[in-house]
Motif scaffolding. Structure first.
Motif, short mmCIF file in Angstrom:
data_model
loop_
_atom_site.label_atom_id
_atom_site.label_comp_id
_atom_site.label_asym_id
_atom_site.label_seq_id
_atom_site.Cartn_x
_atom_site.Cartn_y
_atom_site.Cartn_z
N ASN A 430 0.82 -1.22 0.00
CA ASN A 430 0.00 0.00 0.00
C ASN A 430 0.85 1.27 0.00
N LYS A 432 1.41 3.06 -2.87
CA LYS A 432 0.84 4.01 -3.82
C LYS A 432 -0.16 4.97 -3.17
N PRO A 433 -1.01 4.51 -2.22
CA PRO A 433 -1.94 5.46 -1.59
C PRO A 433 -1.26 6.62 -0.87
N ILE A 434 -0.04 6.40 -0.39
CA ILE A 434 0.68 7.50 0.26
C ILE A 434 0.97 8.61 -0.74
N ASN A 435 1.46 8.22 -1.91
CA ASN A 435 1.72 9.22 -2.96
C ASN A 435 0.43 9.89 -3.40
N ASP A 436 -0.66 9.08 -3.53
CA ASP A 436 -1.91 9.64 -4.04
C ASP A 436 -2.54 10.62 -3.05
N ARG A 437 -2.50 10.30 -1.76
CA ARG A 437 -3.17 11.15 -0.78
C ARG A 437 -2.30 12.30 -0.28
N PHE A 438 -0.99 12.03 -0.11
CA PHE A 438 -0.14 13.05 0.52
C PHE A 438 0.92 13.64 -0.42
N LYS A 442 5.79 13.03 0.58
CA LYS A 442 5.54 12.12 1.69
C LYS A 442 5.95 10.70 1.33
N ASP A 504 -1.53 7.76 8.74
CA ASP A 504 -2.87 7.33 9.15
C ASP A 504 -2.91 5.81 9.14
N GLU A 506 -5.16 3.80 8.78
CA GLU A 506 -6.09 3.21 7.81
C GLU A 506 -5.41 2.90 6.47
N ILE A 507 -4.28 3.52 6.21
CA ILE A 507 -3.63 3.30 4.91
C ILE A 507 -3.12 1.87 4.81
#
Length: 558
Positions: A430, A432-438, A442, A504, A506-507
């Motif tokens: 997971n 990719k969600p860090i790049n997408d959200r932050f 980040k 977070d 939840e990520i």
């Protein structure tokens, strides 16, 4: 006018005929200080001295008369006749009547010869002083019987008279034989090393001829000597400089003829060690903050701890050669620099019982130091370039190429020594969600955190790597299955701690870790080991992510 007619003194005519046959002038000096000729040769002399031109001589004439009368004995003195310049020597005899009888002879030739002889002696003395530092003579027994008035090699003449010349020799065994001071034939410019009065060595060039007595037998030797010490020292220094230049050229060529840093350093250490009397030579390149980068040695180098102690002492005294002793070893070294920045050091070693380091070895180190400084900078730059080519820009870990090279070398070594090791293949969960959200900033922070976790959970001699993207690997040297698992667990727990402070929950950011154990004797390749670890990592992802899975021992065909 005849002599008898010119006297004017009734007592003098009695004497006038007595000196007719005498070739020189005969005169009488009466009580009125008047000169009276007593023969024909005296007439022009009397006219000359009684006239105006003789006024300057009369005080000396009267003074001489006073002395003869007071001492009542004859006196002799030479006078120069004013009109002709003739030199006439007079014997003045006191007479009972108070007059003086002057019997003269022409001394012009004798005075000229005497003057010429004096001038010749002065000329000879001047020429000797110009041509030589001192003149000398030895007698029949070989002892010094004459030395120039100003002395020789620091000695006053009286200190050398009666001495044997061989007592002055610096090294009698190397002196020319026979000594030129005892030569029985003409010799020129014979080089003799002597010791001055102050004990310093001096080189003199001696020229000599034998002295013969009336029977033609050698009765001594005389000659001159020139002090050429300064010239010989300049020649010696020039010779040393030429030798030093050749040594520096040889050492520098040894550096330039090699390609790799290791070969360059070994060639430099060998060339420098062979160019001196050292038993060994150590050269070391230092990087930023004094970090050792490369080291090479020639000969029987001392214990590494002693070598490091000497190197640190040398680096602390930048700019000059340093001597010292550690244990049973003497050392001589110098720090190198490039544009004012210290970048390494050179240390020569020898046993404590050996001779001291001489000035020429100090000078040689000083001469080669700038060249070594340049080469050390080139080696440091090469290290830097190599580091950059093998390092991941973002994390500072090895890149894929460097990891594959180092792992291949480690596996070959472990194969040779029949040891085990563990390869941990890591893929981030997971990410990719860090790049997408932050944002990617980040994401980069997360990748750097993973690098810190890997280096913090391994030893300096273990291998850590960013293979690319969100894939990482770690090689744990000498690990068994239990140690491999413990390292994987530490990575996971360290990531949980970082997430609690930075992400977070939840990520679901995590690691899927596949571990493949290296087993010597199986013939497995690097690619095969990685393939097994990669397969185990995928099993970890399939099993729920953020976990560890061991690869089976079956060799995977890469």
């Amino acid at each position: 006018m005849a002599v008898a007619e010119r006297t004017g003194n009734p007592n003098l005519p009695v004497l006038t005929g007595a000196f007719d046959s005498y070739p020189g002038p005969v005169l009488a000096l009466d009580e009125e200080a008047r000169l009276v000729p007593l023969n024909d040769a005296a007439i022009p002399v009397a006219d000359d001295l009684n006239g105006d031109s003789g006024v300057s001589l009369m005080p000396a004439m009267v003074q001489l008369a006073v002395k003869t009368r007071s001492e009542n004995r004859a006196k002799t003195r030479t006078f120069t006749l004013p009109s002709t310049g003739r030199q006439v020597e007079f014997i003045m005899l006191p007479q009972p009547d108070g007059s003086q009888l002057l019997i003269g002879r022409d001394a012009t030739l004798e005075v000229s010869i005497r003057s010429a002889l004096a001038e010749s002696r002065t000329r000879f003395k001047d020429l000797v002083e110009v041509a030589a530092d001192f003149a000398w003579e030895t007698d029949r027994d070989g002892l010094i019987c004459y030395i120039s008035p100003r002395g020789a090699i620091g000695y006053a003449p009286e200190e050398l008279l009666g001495e044997a010349p061989d007592t002055l020799l610096l090294a009698p065994e190397t002196a020319p034989k026979p000594l030129p001071f005892l030569a029985d034939m003409t010799v020129r410019n014979v080089e003799v090393w002597v010791r001055t009065r102050g004990g310093e060595p001096a080189c003199i060039l001696v020229s000599a001829i034998p002295v013969l007595d009336k029977d033609g037998v050698v009765s001594g030797t005389r000659g001159i000597a020139i002090d050429v010490t300064e010239e010989r020292q300049r020649q010696s220094e020039l010779a040393r400089l030429k030798i030093r230049e050749r040594l520096v050229s040889y050492i520098v060529d040894s550096l330039r003829n090699e390609v790799t840093p290791t070969e360059m350093l070994h060639s430099a250490a060998t060339a420098l060690g062979r160019s001196t009397s050292a038993s060994s030579c150590i050269v070391q390149v230092r990087g930023p903050h004094g970090t050792p980068l490369d080291i090479a040695a020639f000969g029987a180098a001392p214990d590494p701890d002693l070598a490091e102690e000497a190197m640190n002492a040398i680096l602390a005294k930048h700019g000059s050669a340093v001597e010292g002793q550690i244990g049973t070893h003497k050392y001589l070294g110098i720090a190198t620099d490039y544009r004012g920045e210290t970048n390494g050091g050179i240390v020569l070693w020898r046993d404590e019982d050996s001779q001291d380091w001489d000035d020429e070895e100090h000078a040689l180190l000083k001469a080669v130091e700038p060249q070594f400084g340049i080469v050390f900078r080139q080696i440091a730059d090469q290290h830097k370039l190599e580091h950059l080519s093998r390092t991941d820009d973002l994390t500072g870990l090895r890149n894929r190429r460097a990891f594959m090279e180092d792992l291949s070398r480690e596996m070959a070594r472990y194969e040779r020594y029949q040891e085990t090791g563990a390869l941990l293949f890591i893929d981030l969960d997971n990410f990719k969600p860090i790049n997408d959200r932050f944002g990617h900033e980040k994401g980069d922070e997360a990748l750097q955190a993973i690098a810190d976790i890997l280096t913090g959970g391994t030893r300096t001699y273990d291998l850590t790597c960013r293979l690319g993207g969100d894939e990482f690997a770690a090689w744990i040297e000498g690990a068994d299955r239990e140690i491999g698992a413990a390292r994987g667990e530490k990575f996971l727990s360290s990531l949980e701690a970082w997430k609690a402070d930075n992400l977070d929950p939840e990520i679901g950011f995590g690691m899927s870790i596949g571990i493949a154990m290296f087993e010597p004797g199986t013939g497995e390749t690097v690619e095969g080991l990685i393939a097994r670890a990669d397969a185990a990592m995928y099993d970890a992802k399939k099993g729920g992510k953020n976990r560890i899975v061991f690869a089976d021992s079956r060799i995977v065909d890469a």
